[in-house]
Write a protein that holds these residues in place. Structure first.
Motif, short mmCIF file in Angstrom:
data_model
loop_
_atom_site.label_atom_id
_atom_site.label_comp_id
_atom_site.label_asym_id
_atom_site.label_seq_id
_atom_site.Cartn_x
_atom_site.Cartn_y
_atom_site.Cartn_z
N PHE A 1 0.84 -1.21 0.00
CA PHE A 1 0.00 0.00 0.00
C PHE A 1 0.88 1.25 0.00
N PHE A 2 1.92 1.22 0.84
CA PHE A 2 2.78 2.39 0.94
C PHE A 2 3.63 2.55 -0.32
N LYS A 3 4.12 1.41 -0.82
CA LYS A 3 4.95 1.44 -2.02
C LYS A 3 4.17 2.01 -3.20
N MET A 4 2.92 1.57 -3.34
CA MET A 4 2.11 2.00 -4.49
C MET A 4 1.89 3.50 -4.49
N LYS A 5 1.82 4.09 -3.31
CA LYS A 5 1.48 5.51 -3.21
C LYS A 5 2.65 6.35 -2.72
N GLU A 6 3.85 5.84 -2.94
CA GLU A 6 5.04 6.51 -2.41
C GLU A 6 5.07 8.01 -2.73
N ASP A 7 4.92 8.34 -4.02
CA ASP A 7 5.06 9.75 -4.42
C ASP A 7 4.02 10.63 -3.74
N GLU A 8 2.77 10.14 -3.78
CA GLU A 8 1.70 10.92 -3.16
C GLU A 8 1.92 11.09 -1.66
N LEU A 9 2.34 10.01 -1.01
CA LEU A 9 2.52 10.07 0.43
C LEU A 9 3.63 11.04 0.82
N LEU A 10 4.65 11.12 -0.02
CA LEU A 10 5.77 12.01 0.30
C LEU A 10 5.38 13.48 0.23
#
Ligand code: GTP
Ligand code: MG
Lengths: 395, 199
Positions: free
Chosen positions: A315-324
């Motif tokens: 889940f975190f990997k898939m949304k890495e850019d957004e989460l950052l």
């Protein structure tokens, strides 16, 4: 006798229907949110794109079914029921080559998904549930449910409270028959293991097991093997210590596998357990669309509890850019929630979970758990003492 | 919403209380205006946000709605850590939920944030015929513990807005006046300030 028969019909009905969903022309034009039932009878809300994805998934499920049938035709109906094939055993030289080959085929096959119609049979054997059941008299489950009928304990009271609150509105679970079946499974288990008794979260897990397995009794054994063999110990007992351990291991893994996100979240003062606790206790049954959750369970029952880490990390990997880019705890949670709720295509998730996260052996994870256990125990113990001193002060 | 020159308070709020007392229902009523007869049990916790505008400030709530079952207790510190407000909920038709609420209050008081705004919520007041906990009992306990007391019903919506407005007001008061013109992008920094002022 336990309403298993009509339950079975219902489950089959969901699966054989597999209709092509056709959103109305109005919905298409306006890109409106539509409500529809998924493969397992859950109401899903999504837009037209989601509907299209679900249709594609249905097609893939059919294709995958053909692969399994072809293998059965080729290797015999129970080809995969050979000695349990875990990482350790696969290395034993005494193993016949064909078994090893089957193991490799099977692992890949399972990661690609077990067809819904075969799930009950494949899960039951590969998880160890069949073996567990075979060690007790045939009548174990019937005897158990009869013996506990009418008994009232704190656990049964809590179960009764939660029956209508478990996936309310589901066409089978939320009927008197569904409630009664779920009740017998949960109450039966609460007597089988009084340390677990009833833990909220198991209601969702048992409900989904009932929908997949053809009989209530098999759902019970799946629950038993899950709690007693597949997951770490004490995930659901008195202070959820097993769950605390998993959360710590997960935090370490996130720091290792997604270091940038881990650092960013730490700067936001965001503890991943805030969201991950529910994932691990409900085994994603509350956060993922049903077929996607069950695809995770396909692998869970075959490869073990490490799968939960793979998926949560994905889940975190898939949304890495957004989460950052987030500045606020609320944004992190919204992104994660939106992501999990919309993962209608299981392959989108599992590809990341297994190909992008990299391999983690059960062995290394066990070691990490061992490392965390003392800290968890000390923390829980300290808390308990503080609470007790609080009580003493009252006197 | 946020008026120019109005101070903005980012406040973490936590809901605690026994299982089935209506924590999730209270929040959903406040945030979405909805009520479900069968609300799914919360596992771990659920997160919501809502903004309330008062004349003196705009309060942005980060709400953590926690799981009520006793064994989930061990997770609670993670959710109440750094909270500016705590709402302890019980069900007026079940005495044992009041007993549990008292324990939560004691625990919160020991965790060392003397500025924590605390509310004692007697929920399900629509179930008057089944009442087991009298108003005076709740009121008295709240008073002794420096909390405010309110009877609510998530079902009928009675006193729900009042509850959250009162919390917002108390938060606004607890904040020392700050220069105006703080902007929304400083949320993280503001939150830090809040936790240093309040805990
Ligand atoms: N009559 C009445 N019922 C309510 C009220 N608030 C909640 N309920 C019902 O009580 C049940 C439990 O409500 P929840 O909001 O899920 O309670 P909770 O405290 O979040 O429960 P957990 O998540 O299990 O800790 C639901 O079926 C609600 O419909 C109320 O004010 N009046
Ligand atoms: Mg709740």
């Amino acid at each position: 006798m336990y309403g298993a028969q009509s339950k079975r019909d219902l489950a089959l009905e969901f699966q054989s229907q597999i209709p092509i969903l056709r959103p109305s022309i109005h919905a298409r034009r306006a890109n409106l949110t539509v409500k529809f039932q998924d493969l397992y009878g859950f109401t899903v809300e999504g837009n037209v794109d989601d509907v299209n994805v679900l249709n594609e998934v249905r097609e893939k499920v059919r294709k995958q079914g053909r692969v399994w049938w072809a293998l059965e035709a080729n290797k015999g109906a129970n080809w995969y029921l050979e000695p349990s094939i875990s990482e350790g055993i696969a290395l034993k030289s005494s193993l016949k080559f064909s078994t090893l080959a089957n193991a490799i085929t099977l692992k890949r096959l399972i990661r690609n998904g077990i067809p819904p119609l075969l799930r009950p049979k494949v899960w039951f054997s590969l998880s160890g549930a069949a073996k567990k059941k075979s060690t007790v008299p045939e009548s174990y489950y019937n005897d158990l449910t009869k013996a506990v009928e009418g008994k009232v304990t704190p656990a049964t009271r809590q179960i009764d409270h939660d029956l209508p609150r478990t996936f309310p509105g589901h066409p089978w679970l939320d009927t008197p028959e569904g409630h009664a079946a779920l009740r017998r499974v949960l109450v039966g288990y609460s007597f089988r293991d009084s340390d677990v008794g009833y833990c909220q979260g198991l209601n969702y897990v048992a409900a989904l097991l009932l929908l997949v397995m053809k009989t209530e009794e098999d759902a019970f054994w799946m629950l038993a093997v899950l709690l007693e063999n597949v997951l770490v110990n004490d995930c659901y007992t008195n202070n959820l210590s097993g769950c605390h351990v998993e959360q710590r291991v997960f935090k370490d893994l996130l720091a290792k596998k997604c270091p940038r996100i881990a650092t960013h979240l730490e700067a936001l003062d965001f503890d991943v357990s805030l969201v991950a606790t529910e994932w691990f206790l409900c085994l994603f049954s509350k956060s993922l669309p049903s077929e996607t959750a069950l695809r995770v369970w396909d692998v869970l029952f075959y490869e073990g509890a490490k799968v939960l880490f793979h998926v949560a990390l994905a889940f975190f990997k898939m949304k890495e850019d957004e989460l950052l880019l987030t500045h606020h705890v609320g944004d992190v949670i919204n992104i994660l929630q939106k992501t999990t709720h919309h993962l209608f295509d299981p392959d989108d998730l599992l590809t990341v979970a297994f190909d992008k996260i990299g391999s983690m052996t059960t062995n290394t994870i066990s070691k990490q758990r061992k490392k965390q256990e003392p800290a968890v125990m000390a923390e829980l113990d300290q808390r308990l003492r503080r609470l007790n001193s609080l009580k003493l002060d009252d006197k | 919403m946020a008026r120019p020159g109005n101070k903005i308070i980012q406040a973490k709020m936590v809901l605690l209380g026994d299982m089935g007392t209506g924590k999730t229902s209270l929040v959903l009523r406040f945030v979405k205006g909805q009520f479900l007869d069968h609300q799914e049990p919360t596992i771990g916790a659920a997160f919501f946000t809502q903004i309330l505008s008062l004349t003196e400030a705009t309060v942005k709530f980060d709400i953590w709605d926690t799981a009520g079952q006793e064994r989930y207790h061990s997770l609670a510190p993670m959710y109440y850590r750094g909270a500016a407000a705590a709402v302890v909920v019980y069900d007026i038709s079940k005495m044992d939920t009041f007993t549990r609420a008292k324990k939560w209050v004691e625990e919160l008081q020991r965790q060392g944030n003397s500025n924590l705004v605390m509310a004692l919520v007697a929920n399900k007041c629509d179930l008057e015929p089944k009442r087991e906990v009298e108003t005076e009992e709740g009121e008295q306990f709240a008073q002794e513990n420096g909390m405010f007391y309110i009877e609510t019903s998530a079902k009928t919506a009675e006193n729900i807005n009042e509850l959250f407005y009162e919390i917002a007001k108390r938060l606004a008061k607890a904040f020392p006046s700050k220069p105006t013109g703080m902007n929304l992008n400083n949320e993280v920094r503001d939150r830090r300030k809040l936790s240093c002022c309040l805990g």
